[in-house]
Write a protein that holds these residues in place. Structure first.
Motif, mmCIF file in Angstrom:
data_model
loop_
_atom_site.group_PDB
_atom_site.id
_atom_site.type_symbol
_atom_site.label_atom_id
_atom_site.label_comp_id
_atom_site.label_asym_id
_atom_site.label_seq_id
_atom_site.Cartn_x
_atom_site.Cartn_y
_atom_site.Cartn_z
ATOM 1 N N GLY A 726 0.782 -1.225 0.000
ATOM 2 C CA GLY A 726 0.000 0.000 0.000
ATOM 3 C C GLY A 726 0.814 1.275 0.000
ATOM 4 N N LEU A 727 2.090 1.199 -0.342
ATOM 5 C CA LEU A 727 2.940 2.388 -0.354
ATOM 6 C C LEU A 727 2.981 2.986 -1.753
ATOM 7 C CD1 LEU A 727 6.017 1.155 1.741
ATOM 8 C CD2 LEU A 727 3.920 2.252 2.547
ATOM 9 N N THR A 728 2.986 4.312 -1.811
ATOM 10 C CA THR A 728 3.164 4.965 -3.106
ATOM 11 C C THR A 728 4.628 4.899 -3.492
ATOM 12 O OG1 THR A 728 3.658 7.138 -2.157
ATOM 13 C CG2 THR A 728 1.324 6.596 -2.508
ATOM 14 N N ARG A 729 4.915 5.260 -4.753
ATOM 15 C CA ARG A 729 6.293 5.235 -5.227
ATOM 16 C C ARG A 729 7.162 6.187 -4.395
ATOM 17 N NH1 ARG A 729 5.160 5.448 -10.464
ATOM 18 N NH2 ARG A 729 5.243 7.707 -10.579
ATOM 19 N N ARG A 730 6.622 7.359 -4.088
ATOM 20 C CA ARG A 730 7.407 8.325 -3.309
ATOM 21 C C ARG A 730 7.627 7.834 -1.884
ATOM 22 N NH1 ARG A 730 6.541 14.504 -4.232
ATOM 23 N NH2 ARG A 730 8.085 13.937 -5.793
#
Length: 788
Positions: A726-730
C-alpha cells in the motif's frame, strides 16, 4: 645357491620331447630365462636318447657327439659361442639350452636356412594338460593363473613355504638382470596401473605377468634399475627407454637424479619447455622443475620462463615478475622495452613476456598491440605453440576492449594453431574464452555451444587438471544461470569457489566470476552473502588495480540491487577515476566514445544510479541512447540500458515508447537465450511489468510472454516494490532513504522538496506501516521485504 630357488617340477613332457626329436631342423635351441625347465627337459631327452649332456664351459667339438647326438646345456655365465656348420648336417641332432643373453654365432643364419628351430619361453611353459595330469583340473587351472605356466613358479607355489627375499634375489640375478635397459623399463611400467603403461603390459611376456610373483618381481625390477642408474653410463639409455614409452617426466627425473642436468635441460626443451605443463599437467611440471638446481633459475632462459609460468598458473604474478627480474634485471618487466629489444631478448622470451600480460595489472595500449603483431612475423607458420600463444595474448587485448568481433577471429586463429600442435588443454582455454565472450555479449545460445566444445577438449586431456575442471564447471553453471537455472551456479559457489579464487586468474576471467557470482548470491541468497563473496576476492587481489575496480563496481551494483542507493553512491564516489558522477551527468556524446572497459563500467553504474534517482532529468534519454550506441559495450550492458530506457520513457508518460523498447529487449533476450541480465534489472522491471498497460501489451507476443514467465519464475514480483504493502512510489523511495540513514534535509535536497513536505510524507508512511519513528519503520520494512 641359497638365493636361487629355481628348482622346477619334474613333469614328463612327452609332447615337447617328441617335437624336439622329430623336428625337421637338425638343430633345436631352447632359449629361455632361468627356471623355464631347460635343464630338466635336457635330462629327460638324454634319458630317452640314451646319451650324455655336455655341461662344460668349453664349447663341445666334433668328438663330443654321441651317435650323432649332442645335448649342450650352456653355462649361464657364457657370453658367446658358435654353432659350426657341420652341426647342421642331416642325420645329426643338436639340442642347445641357453639363456637369452648368451649369443650363438651362426644361429640367425641357421634359422634363415631352415637348419635351426628356436623354442622360447612361450613354448617351454607348462600346458594345461601337463598340469592337469599331475594336479587335477581345478588346481591346475588355479596354478596356470598364478604362474603363467612358468615351471619355476609352479614348483615354488607347490611348496608349503618359501623365502620371499630369496625369490626376489633369484629374479633379480637370473631374470631381470638379463633384460636390456628398454625391457627393464618396460617391466617396471608393466607393474604399474597407470594408463601410460598399457602398451608396456602387452609387451611383457605372459609368465612375468603371473600373479604369484607380483611383489617379488616389482622389488627385483627396482633393485636392478637402481643398480643401473647408479652406474651413470647407463642413465641416458634408461632415460631414453622411459621417453620411448611416452613417460617424459620419468625420463627427465632419471637424468636429474643422476646429476645430468645438462641432458635434463635438453630433454625438457625437447618437450616444449614452458609448454610442458599443457602436455603433461601441473603435477608433472612441478616435479620436473623441482629437480633442477636453483642456479639454473638465473642462468637458463627455458627454466626461468618455465618457473615464471608455474608461478602464473598458481596466481603468483609478483613471483613471476621477480623471477624475470632476477635473471634479466628490472627491464624484463617493462613489456614495451622487452618487445622492442631484439638484441637483448630472444623471440621465445618476448613471446612469453607477452603471454604474461594476460595475468598482469597492465593497461593494454595500441603500441603493445603493434609490437605483438610484429612479433608474429619472427616465427615460421608451423611454429604453432608460439603463434597460438601470441594470438592468445592478443585475444585478451581485444576482450578487454570489448571488440568481440575481432576477438572471435583472433580466437579462431589461436585455436587453429593449438589444434595443429595437438594440445587439447590450450584448445580448451580458447573455447572457454569464446564462451565467455558470448556470455558477455548476452548470447547464451552460442556460449552453450562453446561450453560443449570446451568439455570435449578437456575430456581429451591425458591428465587430471582440477583447476581447469573448475573453470569448465563455472562456465557450464553460468550458461545454465543465463537460462534462468541458478542451482548449478549456487552449488559451484558453495563448494568450489574458494579453491577457484586461489588459482590461475585472468582479468577477463575474474570479471566473469565476479559478475555471475555476485549476482547469483544477491538474487538467490542475500546481499550480505554477495558482498562477502566480493570481500574474499578483494582480500586476495589486494594489489591489483584492475581487480579492485571491478570489485568496487560490482559491490556498488549489489548495493543498488539491495535498495541501498546512497551507500552505493558513496562507494562509487570513493573510486579514484576520471569517470565520476559529475562527468557522467555532463556527458552525452562522450559516452559514445568511451573505450576502456573500466571507464565504461563506471559510466554504466553511475548512469544506472541517475536513472533510479532522477528518471525525469533533462537529456537523460539522450545520454542513455548515446551509451547504448557505444560499440564497446557488452551485450549484457546493452540489454540493461534498454530496460532503463523503457523505465525512463514510462516515467515520462511515454507509454508507447516504453512498451516498444521493452518488447524489443525481450525479443533480443529470447533470441540470445539469456535471462540473467534482465533478472538483475528487476528494480526497474518491477515497475514496468507491474503496469498492466505494459504487461498486457507484452502478453500479446509469445516471445515476450515467455520472457515474462521466466522472469517471474526466477523471482520477479508482479507488483512494483512497496505497492503490495500500500505504499506509493514516493513513500517507498522515502523508506529506502531513511533506511540508509538519510536526514530530512538530505532527502529534501535529493528529491527537490521542502523539509515540511518530507515530514508530511513520512507521517503517511509511518501510519501505513503502523509505527511512529524511523527505527520502527525500518524494522517493519525489512519484515515486509520492502528493503534488504
Amino acid at each position: 645357491m641359497a638365493d636361487t630357488p629355481h628348482k622346477t617340477i619334474d613333469i614328463r613332457r612327452d609332447d615337447l620331447l617328441q617335437r624336439i626329436v622329430t623336428a625337421a631342423e637338425p638343430t633345436v635351441v631352447l632359449d629361455a630365462v632361468a627356471g623355464m625347465g631347460k635343464s630338466t627337459l635336457l635330462s629327460q631327452l638324454a634319458s630317452r636318447l640314451q646319451c650324455r649332456i655336455w655341461r662344460s664351459a668349453r664349447p663341445p667339438g666334433e668328438e663330443d657327439f654321441f651317435d650323432d647326438v649332442l645335448l649342450w646345456d650352456v653355462p649361464p655365465d657364457m657370453q658367446e659361442a658358435e654353432i659350426p656348420a657341420t652341426w647342421q648336417d642331416e642325420g645329426r641332432r643338436v639340442v642347445i639350452a641357453k639363456r637369452p643373453r648368451t649369443r650363438l654365432l651362426g644361429l640367425d643364419r641357421a634359422i634363415a636356412y631352415g637348419k635351426a628351430l628356436c623354442l622360447g619361453a612361450q613354448d617351454l611353459r607348462f600346458s594345461p594338460g601337463e598340469l592337469e595330469a599331475v594336479y587335477g583340473k581345478v588346481e591346475a587351472a588355479l596354478l596356470l593363473t598364478e604362474t603363467g605356466g612358468w615351471p619355476f613358479l609352479v614348483g615354488l607355489l607347490s611348496r608349503s613355504s618359501r623365502d620371499e627375499a630369496a625369490v626376489t634375489r633369484f629374479l633379480a640375478n637370473n631374470v631381470v638382470s638379463e633384460t636390456t635397459d628398454f625391457e627393464l623399463v618396460q617391466l617396471r611400467l608393466a607393474r604399474q596401473t597407470a594408463k601410460a603403461s598399457a602398451k608396456a603390459k602387452q609387451a611383457v611376456p605372459a609368465y612375468l605377468q603371473a600373479s604369484g610373483i607380483g611383489g617379488a618381481l616389482a622389488a627385483a625390477v627396482d633393485m636392478v634399475l637402481a643398480e643401473r642408474i647408479e652406474d651413470g653410463a647407463r642413465v641416458p639409455a634408461i632415460s631414453a627407454a622411459y621417453a620411448a614409452h611416452g613417460m617424459q617426466t620419468e625420463a627427465i627425473l632419471v637424468l636429474q637424479g643422476a646429476g645430468l642436468h645438462e641432458l635434463a635441460v635438453r630433454a625438457f626443451a625437447a618437450n616444449f619447455g614452458r609448454y610442458y605443463i599443457f602436455f603433461h599437467g601441473s603435477e608433472a611440471f612441478d616435479r620436473v622443475l623441482a629437480g633442477f638446481p636453483a642456479e639454473l633459475a638465473t642462468q637458463n632462459e627455458g627454466i626461468v620462463t618455465a618457473l615464471a609460468m608455474q608461478a602464473l598458473k598458481r596466481g603468483e604474478v609478483l613471483r613471476a615478475q621477480r623471477l624475470l627480474a632476477d635473471c634479466y634485471g628490472s627491464r624484463a618487466n617493462n613489456v614495451l622495452k622487452v618487445l622492442s629489444d631484439r638484441a637483448a631478448f630472444s623471440a621465445a622470451f618476448r613471446s612469453f613476456r607477452l603471454v604474461m600480460l594476460i595475468y598482469e595489472d597492465v593497461v593494454l595500449g595500441d603500441d603493445l598491440l603493434e609490437q605483438s603483431t610484429t612479433l608474429l612475423s619472427e616465427f615460421p607458420l608451423d611454429a604453432d605453440l608460439e603463434r597460438g600463444s601470441i594470438y592468445n595474448s592478443i585475444l585478451e587485448f581485444y576482450i578487454r576492449r570489448r571488440r568481440f568481433a575481432v576477438a572471435q577471429d583472433i580466437a579462431d586463429r589461436a585455436l587453429f594453431h593449438y589444434e595443429r600442435a595437438g594440445v587439447p588443454l590450450l584448445c580448451f582455454y580458447i573455447n572457454l574464452h569464446q564462451a565467455m565472450m558470448h556470455l558477455m555479449s548476452g548470447d547464451a545460445v552460442r556460449a552453450r555451444r562453446n561450453s560443449v566444445d570446451a568439455a570435449e577438449q578437456l575430456s581429451r586431456v591425458p591428465f587430471e587438471s582440477p583447476m581447469d575442471a573448475r573453470l569448465l564447471a563455472l562456465l557450464q553453471a553460468c550458461v545454465e544461470y543465463e537460462d534462468g537455472k541458478p542451482e548449478p551456479l549456487a552449488r559451484f559457489l558453495a563448494s568450489e569457489m574458494d579453491d577457484f579464487s586461489h588459482g590461475e586468474i585472468w582479468p577477463s576471467l575474474i570479471e566473469f566470476a565476479l559478475q555471475y557470482g555476485s549476482q547469483a548470491l544477491s538474487e538467490h541468497f542475500s546481499m550480505i552473502a554477495a558482498r562477502g563473496f566480493l570481500d574474499r576476492w578483494r582480500a586476495y587481489q589486494v594489489y591489483n588495480r584492475q581487480f579492485r575496480l571491478m570489485i568496487e563496481v560490482r559491490d556498488a551494483v549489489i548495493l543498488q540491487n539491495g535498495n541501498r542507493w546512497q551507500e552505493a553512491a558513496e562507494k562509487l564516489s570513493a573510486v579514484q577515476a576520471r569517470i565520476n558522477r559529475t562527468w557522467v551527468e555532463a556527458a552525452v556524446d562522450e559516452l559514445t566514445r568511451l573505450q576502456d572497459r573500466d571507464e565504461i563500467a563506471l559510466a554504466v553504474v553511475w548512469l544506472r544510479h541517475i536513472v533510479f534517482e532522477m528518471p525525469g532529468r533533462v537529456h537523460l534519454d539522450r545520454q542513455l541512447a548515446a551509451l547504448a550506441s557505444n560499440l564497446n559495450l557488452t551485450g549484457r550492458q546493452r540489454l540493461s540500458i534498454e530496460v532503463w530506457q523503457a523505465y525512463v520513457a514510462r516515467r515520462r508518460h511515454n507509454l508507447t515508447g516504453a512498451r516498444a523498447i521493452l518488447q524489443k529487449t525481450f525479443e533480443n533476450a529470447a533470441r540470445l537465450g539469456t535471462i540473467a541480465p534482465l533478472s538483475e534489472e528487476r528494480q526497474f522491471l518491477r515497475e514496468l511489468t507491474g503496469d498492466r498497460r505494459i504487461s498486457d501489451f507484452l502478453q500479446i507476443t509469445p516471445t515476450s510472454q515467455q520472457i515474462l514467465r521466466r522472469l517471474r519464475d526466477t523471482g520477479l514480483p508482479n507488483a512494483p516494490l512497496g505497492e503490495k504493502n500500500g505504499l506509493t512510489r514516493r513513500e517507498t523511495r522515502l523508506l529506502l532513504m531513511i533506511a540508509e540513514g538519510a536526514s530530512n534535509k538530505f532527502i529534501a535536497h535529493a528529491l527537490g522538496l521542502s523539509e515540511a513536505t518530507v515530514k508530511f510524507h513520512l507521517g503517511n508512511l509511518y501510519r501505513k506501516l503502523g509505527c511512529s519513528r524511523r527505527r520502527e519503520a525500518i524494522i517493519a520494512a525489512k519484515a515486509l521485504g520492502v528493503i534488504s
